[in-house]
Structure formats: C-alpha cells, structure tokens
Write a protein that holds these residues in place. Structure first.
Motif: not given
Lengths: 397, 533
Positions: A11-12, A15, A56, A58, A60, A83, A85-88, A105-108, B275, B279, B282, B285-287, B293, B399
């Motif tokens: 949704d971003e 990204i 992703d 989460r 809307p 992919l 960044g949420h961790t719950e 996220k973040p992943s290279d 949490a 997010h 993160n 940081i990802q973008f 890069r 959301y």
C-alpha cells in the motif's frame, strides 16, 4: 518460453518505487508489475498468469493474509511471498498459514532476488506445472482426525512441558513441515540454529507453536475425511514415525536432524493428495500401494511442497530420492542414504510401506558401509523391529 | 467473661484513666453509704482483680470476693447485712449487652443498721456509670482499630481546635506520643503551607457535613506524609471537648498505587505502539535502502558513460572521425538508459530524503511524546502535543481512519504535557478501535479552540459509539469492553485522573451508538481549576 512474471503488492507506493529501482537489474529476466492493493493484485492475477506474488501484510481494505489466501485458492500455481515490517505475533500466524516464504522489512534486494529465483524453479521433472498447482494450494497439512484431540489437548494445556510439546510436534507431519518452513525466516522470532525440533520450537516459542497448530487445524474439518484415506495415511504415518526413530541411529550426528525431518516428511505428498481434496476431479485412487494421483506422482507433489516452503536442501533431496536405489559413496551415507536405509530396513516390520517392495541386495550394500560397521549387521533388523513397535505405540495412543 | 479495653492493660493511658474514675466512684460510694471500704473488682484478662479500692490497699478481701461472685452470678444488686464480711452491698457493672465486667461494692467489718436508706439503686446507678465508661472506651478502641487497618487516625477536638483525644495509631504514623499530642492545637501538626487551609476546614466544618482537605502531615522527625483530612462537627448538647471529629488518612500507599497504575497504563500503550512504530520505521528503511542501492548502481552506470564521453573528447586519439565519436556516445547513452536515470535518480534522492525525514520526525515525536514531566507544570502548545501524539500513533490509526485536524489558535497552557500526551494517545487509540470493525474507512476529527481562558479539545470518531448505560462506567478503572489481552481498562480512568484531578479541567463524552463518540476536554489555560466542574 515467456519471461517469469512477478507481482509486488504494497500500500506504500514508495516501497514499490524502491523495489522497482533496486530490482531493475532483473528487468531483462523477469516481468515485474507493482500494485498498491489486494483488489488490484487479484485483478492482475486474473488478467495475466503470474509465477510469484510478493505482498505486504498490513494494508487497508484487504490485508496480506486475506490476499494470499485468495491467491492460494484461485491461483495455487503462484508462489506466495510475504514482505512485511510488521511483527505482531497474531498477524504473523495468519500470514504463516497463507504464505510460502517470509521476508522482513527491511530486506536487501539480494534476499528478495534469491527467494524469487528459488521459487521460479519447479522441481518435478515430469509434471512441473501440475505438481506446483497441487502443492501450491496447500496452506497447512492436517493431523489425522484420530490424533487431533490428543495433540490439541496437549498443545492447549498452558502448563504443558516444553519437552512433551517438542515430542508431540516432532511426531506430527503437518506441524513439523510448518515449523521448518517458518524457522527459516527471521519473521517468527529468532532464527533457529538447526532443524532439530528442539531448536525450532525453542526459536519460535511455544505460544507460536500452539497458535500455528490451532490456525492450521481450522482449515481442516474431520467431516471432510474419507475413512479409507484416513486408514492409508495412518499406515504412511506409522512408517514415517518409525523411519524417523530408526534413522536417528543410522545417520551421523551432524546429519541426524535433517535425516529425522526427511524421514517424517518422506510421504508428505501422500498427505497432500489424500487429505480432504476429494472435491477435485483428479481424485486419487484409494489404493494403499498407489503412488500417483491424476497422473502426478505423490512424491513430486511432496517435493514441490517442501521446496515451495523453503525446507533445507538436504531434507528436500532425501525426500525426492527416497525411492531411488542408493549408490553408496565412500564419503558417507549422507542424509539421503540414511533415510533410504531406514526406510528399507522397515520393510520387514509391521511399519512397512505397502507401496514398495523389499530391496535386500541394496540394503546389504548400504549396511556394509563403514559408517555403520560399528554395529554388527544383525543388529539392524532388531533395531528396525523396535522402531516399528515404538511407532506403533505412538500411532495407536 | 468479656475483657474490656478500658480495664485491659493493652492501652495504658486509657486503662489508667478508667482506674482513676473507678477510684473516684468507689470513694463516692463509700461516702454515700458511710462504709469504711469500697472497691471496684473486675474480671479482666488475668482473672478477678481489684481495680480500685477505697480505705485499703491491694486486693479484694476473700469474703468480699465471694460476694462479688454472687453479684455477678445473680446479675442483680446484693445486700448482706451481717455476713462474714460484715456489711456488704454490691452492684454489677454490665455492658450494654448484659455481660458483666465487674462489681462495684461497699463493705464494713461492723454490721450495723444501714444509714437510711441503704438503697441498692444508688449503687447500681454508680455501677452503670462505670459500665458506660468502659463501653465507650471499648467502642473507641474498636473504631480506631478498624481505622488503624486502613492507615487512618481518629481524633476529637474541642471547639477551638485543641486535640482532646486521638487514636493510638497516631504515634506509629507520626512518631508524636499520644499523651503529648492531646491538648495541643490540630494545626500544629500540619505542614506550614497548609495550616491556614486546615484552620479553615476546622472552623467551617458543619454538623452533618464533612469537610475534606488533601494536605501534608508533619512527623516527629520533620518529614511530611501526604494525608486526607476529613472533619465533621457534632451539634447539640454533646461534650464540648469533643465537638469536632476528624479522620486523618495516610495517602502514601494509595499514591504509590496510582503511580503504578499510571505506569502500567503507559507500558501497555507503549507495548502496543512499539509494534506500530517498528513498522513505521521499517518501511522507510526498506525503500531508502532500495533507493540507495539503485543510486549506487546508477552512479556506476553514469561513470561508465562519462568514461565514454572522455574517450570521445580525447584529441590524442585523433584518427577517430566525428561521426564515429557521436555514434559511440549515443550507443553508450542508450546502453545506460540515460532517460530512465535522468527521471529516476532525482526521484530516488527525493524519496530517500523523504524516508529519512519520516524516521527522523517519528523519532523526534517519540522523544517529545515520552517527555518526562517534572513535578512542576510548564506552559505547552497543546496543538503541537496533539500532532506529536498523532505521529507516534500513526500506525494505529492509518489503516482504519482518515484523521482531520482543525487546530485553532491556542494560548500556551500550563500543564503536565507528558500526561496530556498519554491522554490524547488513549483517546486516539480508543477511536481507532471503535472504527476497527467497520466496512469502510472511518473518520477521526480533532478540533481545538480557545474559549476565554479555557482550551477546548475535541476528539470525535464516527465509530460504533458507546451505549448510554455504559457511558457512566467508561471512566471507572478496569472497565473495558475490549477482549482480554487488548486493554486493561485503565486508559479512560487515567484520562479522567489527569484532566480533572491533575489539571482541574473537565472531560465529557457525547456518544450515540452506531454514530460515533466525541470526547471533549476543557483545560484551564492558567492551571487553575475550572468553576463549572
């Protein structure tokens, strides 16, 4: 042959822009598209065949778990990557059932590329697309109805001892496969140091194991089971548990965890094909010796599933080559040789696999391997009977 | 046989007082009946004993003791004119429940005609006096014991504010001995800053109504203890040394628990936020990583292009024709996809900077959100506090709802801004939760405006609303409609405590089920409690 198609959902928009730019080097090999919602993603998948979707969690409206669940039903051939960044933990469990691979996220870009490239590989030599379709639609594997109550009572008990939970998990095909799938990713707590159930359960934590079991079981209802299928799977399961017991003393200590996992998962394709899928027109023959459904070998389906779920290579190879006569190498038996040896040894016991005969000559050659000569040759049949009896007790109770 | 506090050695001062009145009454009895001896014999913890004697010293003479036993057995006055003890008359001292405490008696060795009239009635009246006093003393002790348990001190004071009686817990609470406290003014034991207010409470306390004051008590070693002082007045013909009744409650434990509850609530919302904040960090940081890069590889490609240009411009390789040079450059430009890089590089830079700003502003907001309040209030910009809170809680809200801000001019408000941030956060998270189960996106409206010397903050959602019967309960601690594990029910209780108790403001809720909920906070700009509370 067309270029593989990869769909990214987030949704971003930034990204997506970032991914588009950092994966630009792949534009010659893949066709990539980028959408900002689950609804758009489903439209894109409907309009054009795709190979991989990276989503992703989460978002809307339709969230990642919901999208991937839809994809698993409508487009089972599309590999599903998360992919996020949420961790719950609660959201992670939902997505753990719906996805194939999990990236945080973040992943290279390298990790993203590696996962996508792995998923673009189809493992079945003869039926690649069908095996992918069947394996791809699987979100969780069922526990045999007769054992669901026992396992859930054990796992729901808040006072359960860690060691009994580990033992229970390590005897269950579905839970073992799921836990190995997740333990490979930093998504679910600490990355496990090995593939033994001990380290996996310790890494993801008991609450996650319990939640996964409940979430996985929700997808299965006992009414969908045909009694014949249950009987056949009971036989396959006993063989798998017995092999896992026996292989522990055959494999070298370094290979033991992989060998035990491969032994337990050796017939995972049979589970996928026989359990609860009778609606489909390729309904398999209910013959204990059957090894194919709709022309696709069970083994190909199983291997494709383990590959999709990202299980360690030695495990996938050992399952793939279980029925291939083993050529003893001087270097050692390896995971594959150990599993094959345990599997064949059990053919003379009550835990035999009805789909294969005995291979006495091959077995004699394997048992003559220097790695096993610490024990007299006549030690092994007795050990096999003992493992078979242990498995019998485990399956009956 | 009951044991009575007054005659029990447990509370020496009070027991001594009772012994003295027993002595007085015994003397009065001896005088009235013209006997040589009189005494009060009681059944206390250690058995029968002489509490007070007149005309002799130490213990109850044996014949008298036997007669006392009879009085107690028969529960009525006994008169013996010519017995082993000569003349004897005794009356039982009874509690209101009819339990005997002891006997008031008179005796003489010589049996002689009674002084007319030897009425049993007088003796019984005197004995009743002693029963009543013992009973009063017991009741006092029972009451003060109950108060000891909750950390409170009971005292009586005269009309002019002198302490006339005080429960023994006073000594353990403050270190002031009870004996030296009695007779001194109440005000003497309170902190200098609150003495005037204490005096006001004492004079203004009316009959049947209670005046309270949050104040600080001084201990014997000069420390202060936060207490609640409650005073009421007895009207009418009561003993004027006991005109004022006061209770002093130790608030230390309660304060500590409030602090802990507030702390728990903060931890709860922090856990929930962390949490979301992870997010929110993160994602950029990802973008930013991806873009950087990309920029690195774009730089390499541009560099390669520049190398080609240089070669084209190099005059030492004179034999290359102009057309060839041009072709070389064009080819290199195409290979590099210069058009793509020209559009994408500035965008990648811009978006990376934007991502960095997002993380930076989030970190700034977190810092200012968790601003640790000092004890003193400071002037703060509440619009800024609201924006900060919104940044920190963005992930909780984005959301489910669009947030519209309508922030009016607000003067700086004297407040504990860290606590108010916590209140705003609780209201915002509740609003997001109320919108969670809706089909379409909800809306949260935050409005601020100044009304005279009051700052008005409204936070409204168009979520599920609060049923009328629950609206009264929502501010109660531990009231929650959220499922187990999602909330501890302290959010609104904390909001009320912060807004009303700490800032002298008001908090009101307007809600219609199915339509939404609005919370309106009114805070005095100058920190002085609002009148219309």
């Amino acid at each position: 042959m067309r270029k593989p198609r990869v769909l990214f959902v987030d949704d971003e928009p930034r990204i997506l822009d970032g991914l588009r730019r950092s994966l630009r080097g792949k534009r010659g090999e893949w066709e990539m598209s980028f959408v900002t919602s689950g609804a758009e993603a489903l439209r894109a998948l409907h309009d054009t065949p795709h190979d991989v979707v990276v989503s992703d969690m989460r978002m809307p409206g339709m969230d990642g778990a919901e999208l991937l669940t839809h994809v698993s039903r409508r487009h089972p051939e599309v590999a599903r990557v998360v992919l996020s960044g949420h961790t719950e933990p609660a959201a992670a469990i939902k997505v753990a059932v719906a996805g194939h691979r999990f990236l945080t996220k973040p992943s290279d870009p390298e990790s993203v590329v590696t996962v996508i490239e792995q998923l673009l590989v189809l493992t079945s030599g003869t039926h690649p697309a069908q095996a992918r379709r069947i394996a791809g639609g699987v979100r969780s594997l069922p526990t045999l109805p007769a054992h669901v109550d026992r396992l859930s009572a054990l796992l729901r008990d808040p006072e359960v001892e860690l060691s009994s939970a580990i033992r229970a998990a390590s005897h269950d095909v579905g839970l073992t496969a799921k836990l190995l799938q997740l333990s490979n990713s930093a998504f679910f707590g600490a990355r496990a140091r090995g593939v033994s159930m001990d380290s996996v359960v310790n890494a993801v934590g008991l609450p996650t194991v319990q939640a996964l079991f409940s979430a996985g079981q929700l997808l299965w209802s006992s009414t969908e089971w045909r009694p014949e299928a249950e009987g056949h799977l009971g036989i396959a399961w006993r063989h798998a548990v017995a092999t896992a017991c026996l292989v522990g003393s055959i494999a070298s200590p370094a290979n033991r965890p992989h060998a035990q996992a491969a032994a337990l998962l050796q017939d995972v394709g049979r589970f996928v094909c026989l359990a609860g899928q009778q609606d489909d027109d390729w309904g398999p023959a209910l013959d204990p010796a059957a090894t194919v459904c709709g022309g696709v070998p069970y083994r190909d389906v199983g291997v494709e599933l383990l590959h999709l779920w990202g299980l360690p290579r030695p495990v996938v190879t050992a399952v793939a080559e279980r029925d291939v006569p083993h050529r003893v190498a001087a270097a050692g038996l390896g995971v594959t040789g150990a599993v094959r040896a345990a599997h064949l040894l059990l053919q003379d016991t009550e835990s035999r696999d009805p789909s294969v005969g005995s291979h006495a000559d091959e077995l004699a050659l394997i048992l003559a391997h220097p790695q096993l000569t610490a024990q007299p040759v006549d030690y092994w049949p007795g050990a096999a009977v003992e493992a078979s009896e242990r498995a019998g007790r485990c399956v009956r109770t | 046989m009951v044991t009575v506090a007054a005659v029990d050695p447990g509370e020496p001062a009070r027991a001594e007082e009772y012994r003295r009145s027993s002595e007085d009454i015994a003397a009065l009895a001896a005088h009235s009946y013209g006997t040589t001896y009189a005494g009060v014999t009681v059944w206390a913890a250690g058995g029968r004993r002489l509490l007070a004697g007149h005309g002799f010293a130490t213990e109850t003479p044996p014949p008298v003791a036997e007669l006392c036993d009879r009085v107690v057995r028969e529960r009525r006055p006994v008169v013996v004119r010519d017995g082993a003890a000569g003349l004897f008359a005794g009356a039982a001292i009874l509690t209101s429940a009819g339990d005997p405490l002891g006997v008031l008696w008179v005796a003489d060795e010589v049996a002689r005609p009674a002084p007319a009239p030897l009425s049993e009635t007088l003796l019984q009246v005197l004995a009743d006096q002693l029963g009543l006093r013992a009973e009063l003393s017991t009741r006092w002790r029972e009451r003060t014991q109950a108060l000891d348990m909750v950390g409170a001190v009971l005292f009586y004071a005269s009309r002019d504010g002198l302490i006339t009686d005080i429960s023994s817990y006073w000594a353990s609470l403050t270190g002031h001995p009870v004996d030296s406290t009695v007779g001194r003014p109440v005000t003497e034991f309170f902190h200098g800053e609150v003495v005037d207010e204490v005096r006001e409470v004492l004079t203004a306390a009316g009959a049947g109504s209670i005046r309270r004051l949050d104040c600080a008590l001084l201990t014997a070693d000069g420390a202060t203890i936060p207490v609640d002082l409650a005073v009421t007045r007895f009207d009418g013909p009561a003993d004027d040394t006991r005109e004022l009744l006061g209770v002093v409650t130790d608030l230390r434990e309660r304060r500590r628990r409030e602090l802990e509850a507030g702390h728990d609530q903060k931890l709860e919302s922090l856990g929930r936020l962390s949490a979301g904040i992870a997010h929110e960090i993160n994602t950029p940081i990802q973008f930013v990583g991806d873009n950087t890069r990309f920029l690195a590889s774009a730089y390499q490609e541009m560099l390669a292009l520049i190398e080609t240009y240089r070669r084209c411009l190099d005059t030492t390789s004179g034999e290359l024709a102009w057309g060839d040079r041009l072709a070389l450059a064009t080819e290199a430009e195409q290979a590099t996809d210069l058009d793509y890089l020209t559009t994408e590089v500035p965008l990648a830079v811009e978006q990376s900077l934007d991502g960095i700003e997002r993380v930076a502003s989030l970190v700034r907001a977190m810092k200012s959100f968790s601003y640790k309040d000092s004890r003193d209030r400071v002037y703060a910009d509440l619009n800024e506090a609201l924006t900060t809170t919104l940044t920190v809680a963005r992930n909780e809200v984005k959301y489910v709802a669009d947030v519209s801000l309508d922030l009016g001019e607000l003067p700086p408000v004297l407040c504990h801004v860290g606590d108010l941030n916590q209140v705003f956060l609780n209201l915002l998270v509740n609003a997001a939760d109320a919108l969670h189960d809706r089909e379409e996106r909800g809306e949260i409206r935050i409005t601020t405006r100044a009304e005279g010397s009051t700052a008005v903050i409204s936070l409204a959602d168009n979520g599920c609303g609060i049923p009328a019967d629950l609206q009264r309960m929502i501010f109660e601690p531990f009231f929650t409609t959220k499922e187990v594990g999602k909330g501890t029910g302290q959010g609104l209780a904390l909001a009320r405590a912060v807004v009303i108790d700490k800032h002298g403001g008001t908090i009101e809720v307007n809600s219609a089920p199915g339509e939404g909920t609005e919370f309106v906070l009114r805070l005095p700009v100058d920190g002085k409690a609002l009148e219309s509370a």
